[in-house]
Design a protein around this motif. Structure first.
Motif: not given
Length: 173
Positions: A106-126
């Motif tokens: 917003s006006a050149g300032k980073l205001t939010d970061v949304t995760v679209l895909q995340q790692t999986t497997g093992g303990h990745s969720s935790q």
């Protein structure tokens, strides 16, 4: 003892010269979250988006007018444009699966970061459940993708930072 001291002094002096030369050749730092407006008639170079990258989905630059030079003529230097919108980073393949984020500016300032895909497997969720909020907070605080890795979440941290950098790069095209 004297030879050792002399060797250390010589090595230190040489190292100082190398670091000084490197810092001098680096030039001025570039702002991470502003873009330069294209001059009229300027052509874009490069072949489009890099492989494995999705460019911004609703990025709309908002520019202010600036005049300079004699007689109110526009200045010949590039204008800085404050970018606003959502920009999707590339998918980064990690050891535990893909990581992809979307940056909101917003006006050149980073205001939010949304995760679209995340790692999986093992303990990745935790791992992701505690690492992703920390990475988001760190990125918003830093206002760029140069963030520290979260201990115990090295692959997630690296993928997050790479995808965020791609999103910020897309914002400035």
């Amino acid at each position: 003892m004297r030879k050792t001291t002399m060797a250390l002094v010589t090595t230190s002096a040489g190292l100082a010269v190398i670091i000084g030369a490197k810092a001098e050749s680096a030039g001025a730092p570039k702002p991470a979250l502003t873009a330069s407006a294209k001059q009229p008639g300027a052509s874009s170079h490069g072949g489009g988006a890099p492989a494995n990258s999705t460019t911004g989905s609703s990025g709309t630059p908002s520019s202010g007018s600036s005049t300079g030079g004699a007689g109110g003529q526009p200045s010949s230097s590039p204008k800085t444009v404050a970018v606003s919108g959502s920009f999707t980073g590339s998918v980064v393949d990690t050891r535990y699966g893909p990581m992809q984020v979307q940056a909101v500016l917003s006006a050149g300032k980073l205001t939010d970061v949304t995760v679209l895909q995340q790692t999986t497997g093992g303990h990745s969720s935790q791992i992701d459940s505690y690492a992703l909020p920390q990475l988001k907070s760190e990125a918003i605080k830093a206002q760029n993708a140069n963030i520290d890795a979260v201990s115990g979440a090295t692959y997630t941290s690296a993928g997050y930072a790479q995808s965020l950098q791609a999103a910020l790069d897309a914002a400035h095209r």
